[in-house]
Design a protein around this motif. Sequence first.
Motif, short mmCIF file in Angstrom:
data_model
loop_
_atom_site.label_atom_id
_atom_site.label_comp_id
_atom_site.label_asym_id
_atom_site.label_seq_id
_atom_site.Cartn_x
_atom_site.Cartn_y
_atom_site.Cartn_z
N PHE A 194 40.82 -39.68 -153.27
CA PHE A 194 40.90 -40.50 -152.06
C PHE A 194 41.52 -39.67 -150.94
N ARG A 195 41.36 -40.16 -149.72
CA ARG A 195 41.95 -39.52 -148.55
C ARG A 195 42.68 -40.59 -147.75
N LEU A 196 44.01 -40.53 -147.74
CA LEU A 196 44.79 -41.54 -147.03
C LEU A 196 44.61 -41.41 -145.53
N LEU A 197 44.55 -42.53 -144.84
CA LEU A 197 44.55 -42.52 -143.38
C LEU A 197 46.00 -42.39 -142.91
N THR A 198 46.22 -41.54 -141.94
CA THR A 198 47.57 -41.30 -141.44
C THR A 198 48.02 -42.43 -140.52
N GLY A 199 49.28 -42.82 -140.65
CA GLY A 199 49.82 -43.87 -139.81
C GLY A 199 51.27 -43.60 -139.45
N LEU A 200 51.72 -44.22 -138.37
CA LEU A 200 53.10 -44.11 -137.91
C LEU A 200 53.66 -45.51 -137.75
N VAL A 201 54.73 -45.82 -138.49
CA VAL A 201 55.29 -47.16 -138.53
C VAL A 201 56.75 -47.11 -138.06
N ASP A 202 57.12 -48.00 -137.17
CA ASP A 202 58.50 -48.07 -136.71
C ASP A 202 59.34 -48.76 -137.78
N ALA A 203 59.71 -47.97 -138.79
CA ALA A 203 60.35 -48.52 -139.98
C ALA A 203 61.85 -48.72 -139.81
N ASP A 204 62.35 -48.62 -138.59
CA ASP A 204 63.70 -49.09 -138.32
C ASP A 204 63.68 -50.54 -137.85
N THR A 252 60.91 -53.80 -141.43
CA THR A 252 61.61 -53.51 -142.68
C THR A 252 61.54 -54.63 -143.71
N ALA A 253 61.01 -55.79 -143.34
CA ALA A 253 61.10 -56.95 -144.23
C ALA A 253 60.07 -56.92 -145.35
N VAL A 254 58.91 -56.29 -145.11
CA VAL A 254 57.86 -56.23 -146.12
C VAL A 254 57.44 -54.78 -146.30
N GLY A 255 56.66 -54.53 -147.35
CA GLY A 255 56.21 -53.18 -147.63
C GLY A 255 55.11 -52.73 -146.68
N ILE A 256 54.96 -51.42 -146.55
CA ILE A 256 53.91 -50.82 -145.72
C ILE A 256 52.68 -50.61 -146.58
N LEU A 257 51.53 -51.03 -146.09
CA LEU A 257 50.28 -50.84 -146.81
C LEU A 257 49.64 -49.52 -146.39
N PHE A 258 48.92 -48.89 -147.32
CA PHE A 258 48.39 -47.56 -147.09
C PHE A 258 46.88 -47.55 -147.28
N PRO A 259 46.09 -47.60 -146.20
CA PRO A 259 44.63 -47.56 -146.31
C PRO A 259 44.13 -46.16 -146.61
N ALA A 260 43.01 -46.08 -147.35
CA ALA A 260 42.46 -44.78 -147.72
C ALA A 260 40.97 -44.88 -147.91
N GLN A 261 40.30 -43.76 -147.69
CA GLN A 261 38.89 -43.64 -148.02
C GLN A 261 38.78 -43.12 -149.45
N TRP A 262 38.00 -43.83 -150.28
CA TRP A 262 37.72 -43.31 -151.62
C TRP A 262 36.61 -42.29 -151.47
N LYS A 263 36.99 -41.00 -151.36
CA LYS A 263 36.05 -39.97 -150.91
C LYS A 263 35.16 -39.43 -152.02
N ASP A 264 35.48 -39.73 -153.28
CA ASP A 264 34.70 -39.19 -154.40
C ASP A 264 34.07 -40.33 -155.19
N PRO A 265 32.89 -40.80 -154.77
CA PRO A 265 32.27 -41.93 -155.47
C PRO A 265 31.89 -41.60 -156.91
N GLY A 266 31.79 -40.32 -157.26
CA GLY A 266 31.43 -39.95 -158.62
C GLY A 266 32.62 -39.75 -159.54
N PHE A 267 33.81 -39.98 -159.03
CA PHE A 267 35.01 -39.78 -159.85
C PHE A 267 35.03 -40.75 -161.01
N SER A 268 35.36 -40.25 -162.20
CA SER A 268 35.51 -41.09 -163.38
C SER A 268 36.73 -40.60 -164.14
#
Length: 250
Positions: A146-156, A159-175
């Motif tokens: 996979f390839r994570l999409l880069t993000g910048l979060v004002d984590a100061d 802070t109340a909930v977790g940060i979600l991390f979107p990504a492209q599943w770049k290898d459809p043939g992965f097993s």
Amino acid sequence: MLIRFRCDPALLGHIPPPVPARAALPDWLRDMPARAASELHGGPVRTVKTCPPFVDAMAHGFVIPLPCDVTVAGGRLSWNWDLPEPALPSHPRSPLSFHAPAQVEGSPFHRADCAMVKFNSFWTVELEPGWSLFATHPANREDLPFRLLTGLVDADRFTAVGILFPAQWKDPGFSGVLPRGTPVAQCFPVPRTPLALDVGPLDAAGCDAFEATAHALLSAPGTYRRRHRARRGRSGVAGEVAPQGGEVEP
């Protein structure tokens, strides 16, 4: 820099915590040779294993680990996770979910053969005031399917909930299996201080320093490491957290 991580009270001890990135370096970095034959140079050359900037980038900050094994087969992602019932009704229970492909339409991440996944977070992150969290794909980890999409979060402030991390599943043939603890995201704090860019020519002293440094770099291997590289302290983790894996020192 103190970074606070908190999780659902019922899940503490059942999910792997974030760890310093240095503790999650991949096996291939440890196993690769320090030198390799080069037809171009007609002899051996040093590999990236001996390159401090390459390794330091991989060891910088902390990583968010995959909370459980994820099996990939036939285009399906599945897991068998004996996770306790979270104390918080709105808390996620699956390690990942999916994004609608239309959310990246018009970008290089939109491909007909690649799904967009979302790694769910089981930890909140709190930084000191004035700092944001830069979250990106684990540095130099092209081996991951996979390839994570880069993000910048004002984590100061967020802070109340977790940060979600979107990504492209770049290898459809992965097993295979993405094991628990696989780095999902590499993160590090960055200040929100505005930048002031000073652009101009080298002065006489700068020109002399340029020539001397260039000569040293070309004449003796390891010059950057010996003369310029800052010594890095070990990141500490409060609580009973054992680092996963070892480390590579160039």
